[in-house]
Design a protein around this motif. Sequence first.
Motif, PDB file in Angstrom:
ATOM      1  N   TYR A 180       0.838  -1.200   0.000  1.00 47.41           N
ATOM      2  CA  TYR A 180       0.000   0.000   0.000  1.00 47.41           C
ATOM      3  C   TYR A 180       0.876   1.255   0.000  1.00 47.41           C
ATOM      4  O   TYR A 180       0.630   2.194  -0.766  1.00 47.41           O
ATOM      5  N   SER A 207       0.629   3.640  -3.153  1.00 44.79           N
ATOM      6  CA  SER A 207      -0.002   4.938  -2.889  1.00 44.79           C
ATOM      7  C   SER A 207       0.981   6.079  -3.090  1.00 44.79           C
ATOM      8  O   SER A 207       0.600   7.166  -3.552  1.00 44.79           O
ATOM      9  N   GLU A 264      -8.841  -5.692   0.822  1.00 50.33           N
ATOM     10  CA  GLU A 264      -8.773  -4.544   1.724  1.00 50.33           C
ATOM     11  C   GLU A 264      -7.779  -3.499   1.231  1.00 50.33           C
ATOM     12  O   GLU A 264      -8.022  -2.293   1.358  1.00 50.33           O
ATOM     13  N   LYS A 297      -9.377  -1.650  -1.627  1.00 48.60           N
ATOM     14  CA  LYS A 297     -10.389  -0.722  -1.114  1.00 48.60           C
ATOM     15  C   LYS A 297      -9.759   0.561  -0.599  1.00 48.60           C
ATOM     16  O   LYS A 297     -10.326   1.652  -0.730  1.00 48.60           O
ATOM     17  N   LYS A 298      -8.571   0.472  -0.020  1.00 48.78           N
ATOM     18  CA  LYS A 298      -7.874   1.673   0.442  1.00 48.78           C
ATOM     19  C   LYS A 298      -7.311   2.473  -0.736  1.00 48.78           C
ATOM     20  O   LYS A 298      -7.372   3.705  -0.753  1.00 48.78           O
ATOM     21  N   VAL A 326      -8.418   2.717  -3.799  1.00 47.89           N
ATOM     22  CA  VAL A 326      -9.393   3.396  -4.661  1.00 47.89           C
ATOM     23  C   VAL A 326      -9.800   4.760  -4.104  1.00 47.89           C
ATOM     24  O   VAL A 326     -10.512   5.515  -4.769  1.00 47.89           O
ATOM     25  N   GLU A 327      -9.323   5.101  -2.920  1.00 49.60           N
ATOM     26  CA  GLU A 327      -9.551   6.448  -2.411  1.00 49.60           C
ATOM     27  C   GLU A 327      -8.767   7.484  -3.223  1.00 49.60           C
ATOM     28  O   GLU A 327      -9.073   8.668  -3.185  1.00 49.60           O
ATOM     29  N   TYR A 328      -7.765   7.020  -3.950  1.00 51.46           N
ATOM     30  CA  TYR A 328      -7.002   7.915  -4.835  1.00 51.46           C
ATOM     31  C   TYR A 328      -7.733   8.005  -6.174  1.00 51.46           C
ATOM     32  O   TYR A 328      -7.877   6.986  -6.872  1.00 51.46           O
ATOM     33  N   PRO A 329      -8.177   9.196  -6.574  1.00 51.76           N
ATOM     34  CA  PRO A 329      -8.897   9.307  -7.846  1.00 51.76           C
ATOM     35  C   PRO A 329      -8.033   8.960  -9.050  1.00 51.76           C
ATOM     36  O   PRO A 329      -8.551   8.603 -10.112  1.00 51.76           O
ATOM     37  N   ARG A 376     -16.007   1.180 -10.215  1.00 54.51           N
ATOM     38  CA  ARG A 376     -15.056   2.221  -9.806  1.00 54.51           C
ATOM     39  C   ARG A 376     -13.736   2.062 -10.548  1.00 54.51           C
ATOM     40  O   ARG A 376     -13.032   3.043 -10.812  1.00 54.51           O
TER      41      ARG A 376
END
Length: 309
Positions: A120, A124, A147, A150-151, A153-156, A181
């Motif tokens: 991650y 990220s 998991e 899912k974290k 995909v918070e980045y556009p 998404r």
Amino acid sequence: MSNKKVPTGIMGFPVTPFDQSGKVDFKGLEANIQFLLDEGLGSIFVACGAGEFHALNQQEYRDIVKASVAQVNGRVPLYTGVGGNIEHALDCARISEELGADGYLILPPYLIEPEQEGLYDYLSTIIGSTSLNAIVYNRDNCVLSLETVKKLVEYPQLVGLKDGLGNMELNLEITETIGDRLIYLNGMPMAEVTMPAYTNIGFDSYSSAISNYIPHISAMFFDALKKGDRKLVNDLYQDVILPINRIRRSRKGYAVSLIKAGMQIVGLPVSGKVRAPITPVEPAHYEQLEAILKVALEKYPKQKKAATL
């Protein structure tokens, strides 16, 4: 999801041609990209696995991205490969943004077998370093849990997940949970072999090695698959796809060098040169591929485009 261009359909992954002295042949690269564009490939990915990303120095990488952006000229999405150690990956991401690529495919980190937390942090950091679209390649030592996805995909900037692992239970869990998404891309070696299974769980794009030399057959296969033409799909499997795949599986590194051999056979401007540790195609395998392509081009000829007035 980012509003920048995202890949659709069959993705083109051109090789990096080398001349007889082992240097990058930029005229060959430009010609090969133009061939893929002329044949209707939906996107171009340069300096990735098929492009021997692992073997390029940073100046070569920069020059390849610059030449590719100019050649594609906005006609389809243009993506690059980034990866390896974190600093190298960030440099490649910055170069890609500076030179005008639409996004990049994040390849696995070098050597390390990280925990999900480390993956991650790695992904990220790269995804957040530019405004470009990012696609994560789920394979080898970069296999993400649901998991972790899912974290991320918070980045556009994250627009897609490419699978090169073949764990269909994990793929189904991700596609059913994350939904539209993300876009989902089949990145298995010789992806035509597994595409029927991937299509059923929401993967509607794939990278085609054979599109580098017989793209009309890739398109014919994908069209038949989408239309449910099982006879044509089966015929293409028996006559072309599975025989080529048997050669590909016979030696490590053929995922790259067999593409160059196929391109040579059909007369495209590329030598068979590859960089270590990849080895060139053995003469016997080259002859086998020649025989397969002879049958393929006779039985499934390329249709001439209708003239426009």
